[in-house]
Design an enzyme around this catalytic site. Structure first.
Site, PDB file in Angstrom:
ATOM      1  N   HIS A   3       0.907  -1.030   0.173  1.00  0.00           N
ATOM      2  CA  HIS A   3       0.195   0.183  -0.153  1.00  0.00           C
ATOM      3  C   HIS A   3       1.016   0.933  -0.042  1.00  0.00           C
ATOM      4  O   HIS A   3       0.038   2.564   0.127  1.00  0.00           O
ATOM      5  CB  HIS A   3      -0.568   0.489   1.800  1.00  0.00           C
ATOM      6  CG  HIS A   3      -0.362   0.660   2.387  1.00  0.00           C
ATOM      7  ND1 HIS A   3       0.414  -0.873   3.484  1.00  0.00           N
ATOM      8  CD2 HIS A   3      -0.011   1.579   3.780  1.00  0.00           C
ATOM      9  CE1 HIS A   3       0.869  -0.033   4.021  1.00  0.00           C
ATOM     10  NE2 HIS A   3       0.473   1.172   4.458  1.00  0.00           N
TER      11      HIS A   3
HETATM   12  C1  UD1 Z   1      -2.140   4.905   6.251  1.00  0.00           C
HETATM   13  C2  UD1 Z   1      -1.018   5.735   6.612  1.00  0.00           C
HETATM   14  C3  UD1 Z   1       0.287   4.528   6.545  1.00  0.00           C
HETATM   15  C4  UD1 Z   1      -0.235   3.210   7.322  1.00  0.00           C
HETATM   16  C5  UD1 Z   1      -2.082   2.843   6.023  1.00  0.00           C
HETATM   17  C6  UD1 Z   1      -2.365   1.888   6.988  1.00  0.00           C
HETATM   18  C7  UD1 Z   1      -0.559   8.217   6.674  1.00  0.00           C
HETATM   19  C8  UD1 Z   1       0.079   9.045   6.163  1.00  0.00           C
HETATM   20  N1  UD1 Z   1      -0.473   7.284   5.993  1.00  0.00           N
HETATM   21  O1  UD1 Z   1      -2.026   5.023   4.325  1.00  0.00           O
HETATM   22  O2  UD1 Z   1       0.916   4.845   7.582  1.00  0.00           O
HETATM   23  O3  UD1 Z   1       1.152   2.633   6.631  1.00  0.00           O
HETATM   24  O4  UD1 Z   1      -2.599   3.983   6.982  1.00  0.00           O
HETATM   25  O5  UD1 Z   1      -3.424   1.533   5.815  1.00  0.00           O
HETATM   26  O6  UD1 Z   1      -1.087   8.335   7.843  1.00  0.00           O
HETATM   27  N2  UD1 Z   1      -9.568   4.778   2.270  1.00  0.00           N
HETATM   28  C9  UD1 Z   1     -10.959   4.003   2.262  1.00  0.00           C
HETATM   29  N3  UD1 Z   1     -11.515   3.694   3.304  1.00  0.00           N
HETATM   30  C10 UD1 Z   1     -10.437   4.248   4.478  1.00  0.00           C
HETATM   31  C11 UD1 Z   1      -9.484   4.433   4.049  1.00  0.00           C
HETATM   32  C12 UD1 Z   1      -8.578   4.655   3.269  1.00  0.00           C
HETATM   33  O7  UD1 Z   1     -11.604   3.781   1.121  1.00  0.00           O
HETATM   34  O8  UD1 Z   1     -10.799   3.519   5.433  1.00  0.00           O
HETATM   35  C13 UD1 Z   1      -9.087   5.126   0.732  1.00  0.00           C
HETATM   36  C14 UD1 Z   1      -9.385   6.190   0.259  1.00  0.00           C
HETATM   37  O9  UD1 Z   1      -9.985   5.933  -0.847  1.00  0.00           O
HETATM   38  C15 UD1 Z   1      -8.016   7.086   0.854  1.00  0.00           C
HETATM   39  C16 UD1 Z   1      -6.783   5.924   0.577  1.00  0.00           C
HETATM   40  O10 UD1 Z   1      -7.270   4.229   0.826  1.00  0.00           O
HETATM   41  O11 UD1 Z   1      -7.976   8.244   0.505  1.00  0.00           O
HETATM   42  C17 UD1 Z   1      -5.804   6.050   1.749  1.00  0.00           C
HETATM   43  O12 UD1 Z   1      -6.694   6.637   2.467  1.00  0.00           O
HETATM   44  P1  UD1 Z   1      -4.976   7.242   3.768  1.00  0.00           P
HETATM   45  O13 UD1 Z   1      -5.417   7.372   5.145  1.00  0.00           O
HETATM   46  O14 UD1 Z   1      -4.878   8.993   3.140  1.00  0.00           O
HETATM   47  O15 UD1 Z   1      -3.673   6.962   3.880  1.00  0.00           O
HETATM   48  P2  UD1 Z   1      -3.020   5.164   3.515  1.00  0.00           P
HETATM   49  O16 UD1 Z   1      -2.519   4.534   2.536  1.00  0.00           O
HETATM   50  O17 UD1 Z   1      -4.481   4.376   4.387  1.00  0.00           O
END
Ligand code: UD1
Length: 367
Positions: free
Chosen positions: A208
């Site tokens: 990821h």
């Molecule tokens: C975040 C953390 C990362 C961690 C990871 C585990 C930061 C900078 N990054 O990254 O350190 O390893 O979580 O998962 O804080 N989304 C969903 N559902 C959710 C959450 C996210 O669909 O419940 C999707 C959304 O499209 C979102 C994307 O995933 O834009 C990324 O989510 P985000 O929280 O920005 O970062 P992660 O890649 O999950």
């Protein structure tokens, strides 16, 4: 007796297994009034509620519901929402964990209100400032009053950055507490059987990191290598929402779905996932926490990253940092070697939450 009010902050998936053992330990302390604060950085049922259920956590006392967004937007939303909360409900101490945007945002908001903050899993450094988590770690550790570290390298990093030694307390690795608390139920899960892999050797894949999934050519290269590896043994790939979105956008999702030997699934809950890891011949990942869990469980781990903030998993554990192009060769190597002898880093013993509670008692002057 009204206790000392502790805000325990959780925002994203890798935070939940870190707060759970500490929540359970603090909830048993008569002097402590622990409040579980969810920032809402992760909000999907499979990225959040499923973990609360598996880790026996109650619903959060407060959910700030910040959701997804760019780094600045997400960080800013947590800061303003948490500042408002602190004005209504002033905590005596705030505990943040890990290195996600919520960790940094809560620390910034709290320190501007002059509230004391403790950081669990402090001192880890990849020395790669292109990783958002590295920025979060650096800023959180500079501001937090109390730094609970998992390993000696973390203490050394903090001392080298000029942090006063009295702010640093080595407590060990809280992720191991989470595993040990759930061990029996993890072992009872049978995830491989459910996926039709009973009795077969398989590898688990998780990806990821923006560096691996956000660029089309890079992700395509990784998918190529996974397809080749799947000719050697089945790969179970619980796909993170960010990765699912990128695979779809780059037109790679169908290729993965059609590749025999690759079982792409939705993100799995904690116990089902750990059951899969326990039974795996190898793990291919870019996660931070999984590097530690595989070291603890003596499972070969191939990490698709140029650096790690968890070097003991390489020097003492089962982890190897690799490029995508090395996957086939490294997988063969991992599968050919005899089972690795257990080398568990010091204080990765399932008793970290107890040491954190002792440290909090000391700073609060509770006997
Ligand atoms: C975040 C953390 C990362 C961690 C990871 C585990 C930061 C900078 N990054 O990254 O350190 O390893 O979580 O998962 O804080 N989304 C969903 N559902 C959710 C959450 C996210 O669909 O419940 C999707 C959304 O499209 C979102 C994307 O995933 O834009 C990324 O989510 P985000 O929280 O920005 O970062 P992660 O890649 O999950």
């Amino acid at each position: 007796m009204p206790g000392h009010k502790i805000h325990l902050i959780a925002g994203a998936r890798p935070n939940f297994m870190k707060v759970a053992p500490l929540y359970h330990a603090l909830a048993r302390e008569p002097w402590c009034d622990v409040r579980l604060i969810h920032t809402g950085q992760h909000y999907s049922a499979e990225m959040s509620e499923a973990f609360f259920a598996d880790l026996d956590l109650p619903p959060p006392d407060v959910n700030l519901e910040v959701g997804s967004g760019s780094h600045a937007r997400q960080t800013g939303r947590v800061m303003t929402a948490y500042e408002d909360l602190c004005r209504r409900d002033v905590p005596d101490w705030i505990v943040v964990v890990g290195d996600v945007n919520s960790t940094l945002a809560v620390t910034l908001a709290a320190k501007k209100l002059n509230l004391p903050v403790a950081h669990l899993e402090a001192g880890l450094r990849s020395r790669d400032r292109t990783m958002p988590e590295e920025i979060n770690r650096l800023v959180t550790d500079v501001l937090a009053d109390l730094l609970w570290t998992p390993s000696p390298d973390a203490d050394e990093n903090l001392l080298r950055e000029g942090i006063a030694p009295e702010r640093i307390v080595r407590v060990g690795n809280i992720m191991i507490d989470a595993f040990e608390l759930q061990r029996d139920r993890i072992m009872a899960e049978g995830t491989a059987q459910r996926l039709g892999l009973a009795g077969r050797a398989y590898a688990v894949v998780t990806l990821h990191r923006p560096a691996n999934v956000d660029d089309r050519a890079v992700l395509e290269g990784v998918v190529d290598q996974l397809c080749r590896a799947a000719e050697r043994l089945p790969l179970v790939f619980p796909v993170h929402p960010r990765t699912a979105e990128r695979l779809e956008a780059f037109g790679l999702a169908a290729r993965l779905a059609e590749q025999p030997g690759i079982l792409a699934t939705s993100p799995l809950p904690y116990r089902a996932f750990m059951n899969l890891v326990v039974g795996a011949a190898a793990v291919i990942t870019d996660s931070g926490g999984i590097q530690e869990e595989t070291t603890y469980l003596s499972i070969p781990c191939l990490t698709l990253r140029p650096s790690t903030e968890r070097p003991v998993t390489v020097t003492e554990g089962t982890n190897r940092l690799i490029r995508a192009g090395q996957l086939g060769e490294e997988l063969n190597r991992a599968l050919a070697q005899p089972p690795i002898e257990r080398r568990r880093p010091g204080l990765w013993d399932g008793r970290t939450a107890g040491r954190v509670v002792d440290s909090l008692r000391t700073v609060l002057g509770v006997c």
